[in-house]
Write an enzyme that holds these catalytic residues in place. Structure first.
Site, PDB file in Angstrom:
ATOM      1  N   HIS A 269      39.077  38.805  33.749  1.00 24.90           N
ATOM      2  CA  HIS A 269      37.849  39.569  33.877  1.00 24.90           C
ATOM      3  C   HIS A 269      36.810  39.018  32.929  1.00 24.90           C
ATOM      4  O   HIS A 269      37.132  38.660  31.801  1.00 24.90           O
ATOM      5  CB  HIS A 269      38.097  41.054  33.574  1.00 24.90           C
ATOM      6  CG  HIS A 269      37.067  41.937  34.180  1.00 24.90           C
ATOM      7  ND1 HIS A 269      35.849  42.143  33.588  1.00 24.90           N
ATOM      8  CD2 HIS A 269      37.059  42.620  35.350  1.00 24.90           C
ATOM      9  CE1 HIS A 269      35.134  42.931  34.379  1.00 24.90           C
ATOM     10  NE2 HIS A 269      35.836  43.229  35.442  1.00 24.90           N
ATOM     11  N   ASP A 320      42.059  45.235  40.455  1.00 22.16           N
ATOM     12  CA  ASP A 320      42.376  44.860  41.831  1.00 22.16           C
ATOM     13  C   ASP A 320      43.855  44.575  42.055  1.00 22.16           C
ATOM     14  O   ASP A 320      44.344  44.664  43.183  1.00 22.16           O
ATOM     15  CB  ASP A 320      41.559  43.619  42.238  1.00 22.16           C
ATOM     16  CG  ASP A 320      40.089  43.948  42.334  1.00 22.16           C
ATOM     17  OD1 ASP A 320      39.773  45.026  42.849  1.00 22.16           O
ATOM     18  OD2 ASP A 320      39.258  43.138  41.883  1.00 22.16           O
TER      19      ASP A 320
END
Ligand SMILES: CC(C)(COP(=O)(O)OP(=O)(O)OC[C@H]1O[C@@H](n2cnc3c(N)ncnc32)[C@H](O)[C@@H]1OP(=O)(O)O)[C@@H](O)C(=O)NCCC(=O)NCCS
Length: 383
Positions: A269, A320
């Site tokens: 991320h 996710d």
């Protein structure tokens, strides 16, 4: 980006990494503490104890609703949940192979002129709030009925008794979903609702900052979310998990993938250099779901991938990754995972659009020109 260019232009940050592009009161990501708060509330508390409707109210109106405000907000959402027939007509005209992200992007484009506030100026705040609520109310209906349409089925009417999560699940399957499925879906919508200046939210702000309309901002957001480096990662993560197949194959698979310098979908991320707070909570939910369903293979594969990524790369799963196998265990078709993200994120996009327009300034950064200069024009016949 070569080192020479970044040395030459010290103010240039590829991908705008680390650049402060605005001031917001909507959410705060604390990378060191792996925490995410929406308007001061921890997302874990909202996901565990609240509902997606409460979160949407918090994002749009800036405060958690009391009981009567929540009842009235839910009633408005229910009243606004239906979709004009023209949206379904347009979706029926698309090839059956159309990805549901392209369907929902198209659906919002068709929907826009039907909004009762369509003619309101872009800066009409009250009209924008009403539009935002309609946008949030209709998302699940359009994704689920779009799914029906591509299977050759007729759209279903929303049941006024249902909340947003239940409405989506019911329309998608045509059956009353189990309570646990509604609960997991609702929590995941809360976790997906908002996340600062991510790519799609920033794109949405860029669009509305030109004084284009809110629907155009949403369409921009959907187009930007679709890519596998952003929202599309949940679909890619599930395909990867299925490709691995069983836990006994996971170690060799990840060793190979890292050796081949592959990007592991659902990991990493830009903002969280430690753990993604949303992934911590959703991993717990997804693993509990696996135990409940008597199918723990995805959680076991996840453990091996997570440990290897942490040991070798210090990279952690993002939201996710657990969302992917949680949705799979709930029986949701893989290509609906990113559209589910849309059902949630329309609330964050709308909150950002409202914030942008309340204190608007056109977003227009600079670029450095590194191309040729001062070339003599050569007539066409001589080239
Ligand atoms: C999300 C993402 C785009 C953030 O990227 P970023 O901040 O631009 O970071 P970079 O892609 O520059 O990665 C930095 C380093 O970590 C590595 N890395 C980052 N994510 C990785 C992943 N998922 N798998 C393997 N390596 C990864 C990169 O290869 C790079 O290594 P290097 O410096 O040796 O080249 C990136 O982590 C990614 O592509 N993840 C997979 C897609 C995904 O899950 N997206 C959803 C995000 S919520």
């Amino acid at each position: 980006m070569s080192a020479t260019l970044t040395d030459k232009y010290p103010n240039y940050s590829p991908g705008l990494e680390g650049v402060i592009a605005g001031i917001s009161t909507i959410s705060e990501i604390d990378s060191d503490r792996s925490s995410l708060q929406y308007r001061g509330y921890d997302v874990h508390d909202l996901a565990e104890h609240g509902s997606f409707e409460e979160t949407a109210h918090l994002l749009i109106y800036g405060k958690l609703p009391n009981a009567s405000e929540l009842a009235s907000f839910k009633k408005t959402l229910t009243d606004e949940r239906d979709v004009p027939e023209a949206v379904y007509t347009a979706l029926k005209a698309l090839p059956k192979t159309t990805h549901p992200m392209d369907m929902i992007r198209t659906a919002y484009s068709v929907l826009a002129p039907f909004d009762p506030d369509y003619a309101a100026p872009a800066t009409d705040d009250a009209a924008n709030v009403r539009k935002a609520v309609r946008i949030i109310a209709k998302a699940g209906t359009m994704v689920a009925n779009g799914h029906r349409i591509r299977q050759g089925l007729e759209p279903l009417k929303p049941n006024p008794e249902h909340g947003i999560a239940e409405n989506f699940l019911y329309l998608m399957s045509g059956e009353q979903p189990p309570a646990k499925t509604i609960e997991v879906m609702d929590a995941s919508l809360t976790l997906y609702a908002e996340h600062g200046y991510n790519a799609s939210t920033f794109a949405c702000r860029v669009t509305v900052a030109t004084l284009s309309d809110l629907y155009s901002g949403i369409v921009t957001g959907i187009g930007t979310l679709h890519g596998p480096l952003h929202g599309g990662a949940n679909e890619e993560a599930m395909k990867m998990i299925l490709d691995i197949g069983t836990p006994d194959k996971a170690q060799a698979w990840i060793d190979d993938a890292l050796e081949g310098k592959k990007k592991i979908m659902g990991f990493g991320h830009r903002e969280y250099k430690k753990r993604d707070s949303r992934a911590i909570y959703l991993t717990k939910v997804a693993k509990e779901l696996g135990v409940e369903k008597g199918d723990t293979r995805f959680g076991d594969i996840a453990d091996i991938l997570e440990k290897t990524m942490e040991d070798r790369k210090s990279i952690y799963p993002n939201v996710d990754f657990p969302a992917a196998y949680a949705y799979y265990l709930l029986g949701i078709p893989i290509d609906l995972y990113t559209p589910i993200f849309v059902i949630a994120r329309v609330s964050g996009w709308s909150a950002h659009a409202l914030e942008q327009l309340r204190n608007n300034r056109l977003i227009r950064p600079k670029c450095i020109y590194e191309g040729a200069a001062n070339l003599p024009y050569v007539p066409l016949a001589q080239r």
